[in-house]
Structure formats: C-alpha cells, structure tokens
Write an enzyme that holds these catalytic residues in place. Structure first.
Site, PDB file in Angstrom:
ATOM      1  N   ASN A  42       0.836  -1.189   0.000  1.00  0.00           N
ATOM      2  CA  ASN A  42       0.000   0.000   0.000  1.00  0.00           C
ATOM      3  C   ASN A  42       0.877   1.247   0.000  1.00  0.00           C
ATOM      4  OD1 ASN A  42       0.534  -0.935   2.745  1.00  0.00           O
ATOM      5  ND2 ASN A  42      -0.879   0.632   3.486  1.00  0.00           N
ATOM      6  N   GLU A  44       0.316   5.304   0.712  1.00  0.00           N
ATOM      7  CA  GLU A  44      -0.578   6.373   1.159  1.00  0.00           C
ATOM      8  C   GLU A  44      -0.144   7.722   0.597  1.00  0.00           C
ATOM      9  OE1 GLU A  44      -1.928   4.430   5.424  1.00  0.00           O
ATOM     10  OE2 GLU A  44      -0.596   6.156   5.445  1.00  0.00           O
ATOM     11  N   CYS A  53      -4.104   0.578  -2.502  1.00  0.00           N
ATOM     12  CA  CYS A  53      -3.918  -0.627  -1.694  1.00  0.00           C
ATOM     13  C   CYS A  53      -2.931  -1.595  -2.343  1.00  0.00           C
ATOM     14  CB  CYS A  53      -5.255  -1.336  -1.511  1.00  0.00           C
ATOM     15  SG  CYS A  53      -6.513  -0.340  -0.684  1.00  0.00           S
ATOM     16  N   GLU A  55      -3.187  -4.770  -2.859  1.00  0.00           N
ATOM     17  CA  GLU A  55      -3.803  -5.706  -3.800  1.00  0.00           C
ATOM     18  C   GLU A  55      -3.861  -5.114  -5.204  1.00  0.00           C
ATOM     19  OE1 GLU A  55      -4.821  -4.700  -0.793  1.00  0.00           O
ATOM     20  OE2 GLU A  55      -6.356  -6.042   0.016  1.00  0.00           O
ATOM     21  N   CYS A  86     -10.436  -4.228   0.829  1.00  0.00           N
ATOM     22  CA  CYS A  86     -11.493  -3.213   0.800  1.00  0.00           C
ATOM     23  C   CYS A  86     -12.401  -3.456  -0.407  1.00  0.00           C
ATOM     24  CB  CYS A  86     -10.885  -1.816   0.748  1.00  0.00           C
ATOM     25  SG  CYS A  86     -10.167  -1.371  -0.849  1.00  0.00           S
ATOM     26  N   CYS A  89     -10.753  -2.893  -3.901  1.00  0.00           N
ATOM     27  CA  CYS A  89      -9.880  -4.004  -4.300  1.00  0.00           C
ATOM     28  C   CYS A  89     -10.705  -5.207  -4.725  1.00  0.00           C
ATOM     29  CB  CYS A  89      -8.940  -4.381  -3.159  1.00  0.00           C
ATOM     30  SG  CYS A  89      -7.640  -3.162  -2.892  1.00  0.00           S
TER      31      CYS A  89
END
Length: 128
Positions: A42, A44, A53, A55, A86, A89
């Site tokens: 991930n 940010e 993310c 994934e 999430c 994803c």
C-alpha cells in the site's frame, strides 16, 4: 510456487509499504496462471483519496506486464486476525476472474477464500 514462498513474498512487499499516516502496512503477492509473481504494497498520500492498496498495486503491475490470468492472491497485514480487502480491491479483483485469495496475518493465521465469496454479485459490464 508453493504457498509458503508466496506468503513470504507478500510479507517482503509489506515491509516496503509507505503508510506514514495510518501506519497500517499491507503486502500482496499475486501468482499468475503462467507462474509469474507480482507483488504490491500500500502507498498512502496526504490526500487520502489518492492512496492505493497493496492488492491493486500487485494486480496493476501484473496487467502492465501483460498478465491477466490469476491463480492466487496473498494479502498480508500485521493484524489480530487476517485483514480482508477493501471494496475497491474486491471490485478490481472481480474483473479478472474467480481466483483463490489467502488472507494472512503475521501470526500465521490463514483464511482461504475466493473472489466470488469476497464480492458476490460483483458489478460486471462483460462476462469473463
């Protein structure tokens, strides 16, 4: 590639995560049908909506390399119980089929699932 090595690759990817705001680091390792592995972590951003993310990083890396047939995705986080992807994803994953997903924490707990279980009745514009 065996699952243990795939999990190790996800843990290694997690160590590279850029998460200065949440300190919630996630790693992913994606095994393609051709046997290649793509990892992601991930990333940010101060403008939180621009964060991405692990994934999706792994999936987008695979697609950018010409791989779109996936066998298995491992998602690792340092959580009490394995963390689940999430919604964004899950939707991205569903675009590429109903592959196996392993949710893992650093204590070695593993939850085995599939894309279709994570996102039943996914939004689709085409079958495939």
């Amino acid at each position: 590639m065996n699952e243990t090595k795939l999990i190790e690759k996800a843990i290694e990817a997690m160590s590279k995560a850029y998460a200065p705001y949440s300190n919630f680091k996630v790693g992913a390792a994606l095994l393609t049908k051709s046997g290649k592995v793509f990892t992601g972590c991930n990333v940010e951003n101060a403008s939180f909506g621009l964060s991405v993310c692990a994934e999706r990083v792994a999936i987008f890396s695979a697609v950018s390399a010409g791989e779109m047939r996936f066998e298995k995705l491992v998602v690792v986080a340092n959580t009490d119980s394995p963390a689940s992807p999430c919604g964004a994803c899950r939707q991205v994953m569903s675009e590429f089929g109903d592959f196996e997903v392993l949710l893992v924490n650093l204590r070695g707990e593993v939850v085995r699932t599939r894309v279709s279980e994570l996102l039943p009745r996914a939004f689709k514009l085409r079958e495939g």
